[in-house]
Design a protein around this motif. Sequence first.
Motif, short mmCIF file in Angstrom:
data_model
loop_
_atom_site.label_atom_id
_atom_site.label_comp_id
_atom_site.label_asym_id
_atom_site.label_seq_id
_atom_site.Cartn_x
_atom_site.Cartn_y
_atom_site.Cartn_z
N GLN A 729 0.81 -1.21 0.00
CA GLN A 729 0.00 0.00 0.00
C GLN A 729 0.85 1.27 0.00
OE1 GLN A 729 -3.18 -0.09 -0.38
NE2 GLN A 729 -3.56 -2.27 -0.04
N LYS A 730 0.22 2.35 -0.42
CA LYS A 730 0.90 3.65 -0.51
C LYS A 730 1.41 4.12 0.84
CE LYS A 730 0.02 8.51 -1.65
NZ LYS A 730 -0.97 9.49 -2.15
N LYS A 731 0.54 4.10 1.85
CA LYS A 731 0.90 4.69 3.14
C LYS A 731 1.60 3.69 4.05
CE LYS A 731 -1.07 7.06 7.18
NZ LYS A 731 -2.31 7.58 7.81
N ASP A 732 0.98 2.54 4.27
CA ASP A 732 1.46 1.60 5.28
C ASP A 732 2.76 0.92 4.89
OD1 ASP A 732 -0.77 2.22 6.73
OD2 ASP A 732 -1.93 0.50 6.05
N ASP A 733 3.03 0.80 3.61
CA ASP A 733 4.21 0.04 3.18
C ASP A 733 5.23 0.94 2.48
OD1 ASP A 733 2.96 -2.38 4.06
OD2 ASP A 733 1.74 -2.32 2.26
N ILE A 734 4.84 1.50 1.34
CA ILE A 734 5.79 2.29 0.54
C ILE A 734 6.07 3.63 1.22
CG2 ILE A 734 6.29 3.27 -1.70
CD1 ILE A 734 6.09 0.18 -1.57
N GLY A 735 5.01 4.30 1.68
CA GLY A 735 5.20 5.58 2.37
C GLY A 735 6.05 5.42 3.61
N GLN A 736 5.84 4.33 4.33
CA GLN A 736 6.62 4.06 5.53
C GLN A 736 8.12 3.96 5.21
OE1 GLN A 736 6.26 0.07 7.19
NE2 GLN A 736 6.01 0.93 9.24
N PHE A 737 8.43 3.39 4.05
CA PHE A 737 9.85 3.26 3.72
C PHE A 737 10.47 4.61 3.37
CE2 PHE A 737 13.69 1.20 2.62
CZ PHE A 737 13.60 -0.08 3.12
N HIS A 738 9.66 5.54 2.86
CA HIS A 738 10.20 6.89 2.64
C HIS A 738 10.64 7.51 3.97
CE1 HIS A 738 9.72 7.56 -1.63
NE2 HIS A 738 8.50 7.05 -1.59
N ASP A 739 9.89 7.22 5.04
CA ASP A 739 10.29 7.68 6.37
C ASP A 739 11.63 7.06 6.78
OD1 ASP A 739 7.98 9.17 6.54
OD2 ASP A 739 6.86 7.61 7.63
N HIS A 740 11.79 5.77 6.44
CA HIS A 740 13.04 5.08 6.78
C HIS A 740 14.22 5.72 6.04
CE1 HIS A 740 10.32 2.44 8.60
NE2 HIS A 740 10.32 1.42 7.74
N ILE A 741 14.01 6.08 4.78
CA ILE A 741 15.08 6.69 3.99
C ILE A 741 15.50 8.03 4.62
CG2 ILE A 741 15.67 7.69 1.75
CD1 ILE A 741 13.77 5.59 0.50
N ALA A 742 14.50 8.80 5.04
CA ALA A 742 14.80 10.08 5.70
C ALA A 742 15.58 9.83 7.00
CB ALA A 742 13.50 10.83 5.99
N PHE A 743 15.19 8.80 7.74
CA PHE A 743 15.89 8.44 8.98
C PHE A 743 17.36 8.10 8.69
CE2 PHE A 743 17.48 4.91 11.54
CZ PHE A 743 17.33 5.39 12.84
N LEU A 744 17.60 7.32 7.65
CA LEU A 744 18.97 6.92 7.32
C LEU A 744 19.82 8.12 6.91
CD1 LEU A 744 18.15 3.69 5.27
CD2 LEU A 744 19.06 3.81 7.60
N LYS A 745 19.24 9.02 6.14
CA LYS A 745 19.98 10.21 5.72
C LYS A 745 20.33 11.10 6.90
CE LYS A 745 18.19 10.49 0.97
NZ LYS A 745 17.34 11.26 0.03
N LYS A 746 19.44 11.14 7.88
CA LYS A 746 19.68 12.00 9.04
C LYS A 746 20.74 11.41 9.97
CE LYS A 746 17.35 14.05 13.05
NZ LYS A 746 16.04 14.21 13.76
N HIS A 747 20.66 10.11 10.24
CA HIS A 747 21.53 9.49 11.24
C HIS A 747 22.81 8.91 10.65
CE1 HIS A 747 18.68 9.88 14.59
NE2 HIS A 747 17.72 9.61 13.71
N PHE A 748 22.81 8.62 9.36
CA PHE A 748 24.00 8.04 8.72
C PHE A 748 24.25 8.73 7.38
CE2 PHE A 748 21.62 4.77 11.07
CZ PHE A 748 22.55 4.44 12.05
N PRO A 749 24.52 10.03 7.42
CA PRO A 749 24.60 10.82 6.17
C PRO A 749 25.73 10.39 5.23
CG PRO A 749 25.42 12.09 8.04
CD PRO A 749 24.80 10.86 8.61
N GLU A 750 26.75 9.74 5.74
CA GLU A 750 27.89 9.37 4.90
C GLU A 750 27.84 7.91 4.46
OE1 GLU A 750 31.48 10.40 6.88
OE2 GLU A 750 31.04 12.56 6.92
#
Length: 846
Positions: A729-750
């Motif tokens: 689904q858009k929100k529960d599955d794919i949208g959730q992974f966009h949040d994960h990508i933002a988390f990775l960029k914030k905490h592990f930028p390199e």
Amino acid sequence: MTSKLRGLKLTPKRRSKETNPLKIFESLTLRGAVENIWDPQSEALRSWDAARDKPDVVVEMNTGGGKTLIGLLIAQSIINETSGQVVFVCPTIQLIEQARMRAQECGLEVATYYEGNWDNEEAFTSANGPCLTNYAAVFNGKSIFRRKEVKAFLLDDAHVAGPSVRASFTLRFNSSHSAHAKIINLFKSYFEKSGHAQELDALLNGDWMPLLFVPAFEINRHAQRLTQILVDEGVTEEKSTLFAWEHLRDRLSQCAILISAKGIEISPVSLPLSTLDYFSRDTRRIYLTATMPSPVQFAQTFGAEDAHVIRPGGKSGDSQRLFVFAPGETDEAQREWTKEVLKSYKACVIAPSKKQAGEWTDVATLYDGSGGQAAVEKFKKAVPPKKMVMAARYDGVDLPGDSCRVLVLDGIPLGSFAIERFIDQSLNLASTRTSTTAIRLTQAIGRIFRSNTDHGVVILCGSEIQNWVRSPAHQSFLPELLQRQLQFGMQLSEAVEEEETSYEDLIDGILKGDREWDRLYKSSIDAYDTSERPVPPSWLVEAAGREGADFLPMWQGNFPGAAKSIQMLADFVGQHDKKLAAWYAHWCGLAQEMGGQSVSAVKSYLEAANRCAVLGRPAVSSKTALTSVANPVAGAQANRIAENAAKIAKVHKALETVKKDLQYGENTKPSEEALAILGKLLGLDVTRPDNDHDPKKKTGPDVLWRYGPSKSGMALEAKTNKKTGSQYQKKDDIGQFHDHIAFLKKHFPEETFFQAIVGRSLPVSMESNPSDALRIVPLEGFQELVSRVEQLYNFLESSTDGDALPVKAERWLQTLGLSWPQCVDGLPYTLANDLKRGDIQTDQAF
């Protein structure tokens, strides 16, 4: 006595020496629909005449541009030039009959041959006219053309000929065939030992998604028994198998075997057309196409990567089309809407399978080909609201002009062969797959559009086909006019949704030639942007062109020569694409194995499996590891594993937990923890961001694997609770992974991360917007990874060599494909965007 021969006079027949195809046309007595020759046809014939001595020539013209007449004139020109035999090859019997009718209208003499029967054979044998036949007659293992001295082949609809050619070299057994169960049992123990038992059970129970590849080393091991099974079950006698058997009977060990819910397929890796003396490059080959085929597929099928291409200008075949996007929340609702809106219209429906065609038999007559051209002619003459439905017939049936003005495409065209689907999906050659779909769609649309005076309606029914054509990336593979007409149709669908017009009025407008429709179409169509067709990378075209020649020694039994040539091909491709190189490395391993190079063979098989796990790996021993990886230097991952191995009882307990919990089920928590434990057993840094007590970190993935030395890792989100038939689904599955990508960029930028949803290969919601890198990795891939990790620790525990434990660990990491990042990049996966766009297709019934 008066002689009975008195008065007998003969007028010797003079063979025409005219080779100019345009002058040949001028000499004809025309008695049918052909009244003159169009400018694009003249241009094509002049261009061919100037290049007539080239071994491979492609003539590309729009569907409806008059390729058949061009082909007949070229054929007659070559006959007049050489006084030799020429063969005109059509995809279907219906097209043979159509070509014969066209020849008769023009006063050209022809012979026909199909299904073992000749008509006017003398015209061919005496070289007065070409033989019209089909691909099955030319390429089957008992082809009569083996005994003919053919000067030239004209291959009509060459852009869709690949499946027809491969069919002549393929044995297919559906689940009801007596050989099916015996072949399954022959390889069942391998699939059980390699962690594919669940997939095998699923496909045997009708799940269309799994596709199992039988590794070459397994086929070679069971080749004699496999041959005996096939002979015992009548493969040498059944009409459906005896012709392909003639090609394969002594070469089963050199073939690929794929198993799916559709059945079992046995087919060569590379089509060995160069072994057919009558189809060598000494024989001229002219390819007639409506759309230039993918250079990759064209080279793989015919081995012609350097063909001379003729592409005349003009507007022949440029038809006026209205694309209708059938409204409805479900495919069934769209079908019902289409049936209702077409109640008073005559229409042709094309579905991708017999099962789907059955959804239309309440309003349409099923055409299965048994009635031949006579059944087509009957439909042509029928009056509204007569309807005909066809299953997977995207070529071969022409319905020009008033014979049919409405076409319904229910679903996206499906792939023809399991080996093509396996290569596309397992090796992720998405551009090749898209090109094939675009060609089939273009061909299907051409059924009712045969000239630039034609006009009509194409109704797109089903979410898959509508989603596919809406994609700009997909549209770029289509001819420019079709791109514009699709964009025009998409804008009209918006106008319908806004109630500015209705589909009923639009359909009525184009079919009745309403002036306002003409004004709207002509004022709009040229304003839409088009994209140039993507060009495959030159290295891929070169590899496809080399493939036939490099695999030829193996087909001829020269295994040392094959090992050398295929290894060179794998090395060349490996500079650009590791997974495609793995495919070639696997077959290099077979050539080495059959040539007696057992150590090199195992090394090649392992190299292939380490890059692409679905290719399978042979059993390995300590000796294998020692010979495969000499003098390894232990890295951080090996050192971590050595630390784990020092507490081997704890490792075994952890492995049992992982094997128990890494399963599909309602609760994802056990599989999440199992993935975390697995990462630690692989010697990686593992965290559970989703379990973190800090609310700011709860946007992270379920499990995070990281490998410090390379500043990389893998973000894992377990969706093992998804059921067959559902979607991401858009929100529960794919949208959730966009949040994960933002988390990775914030905490592990390199750091860089593989992105993976762990779960079934299911459709992805069209409303969602996955990242280009998001993979859907089936749980079975991780289960197989667990079995290798278990092997690793078992070998370390039982090892008696004198190397230090970290060195041993490094050796086994490399041997078993567990080194970072190979351990994750080699897992089977499908890109989420492919599942969203409908690029991944399951099998259809035989």
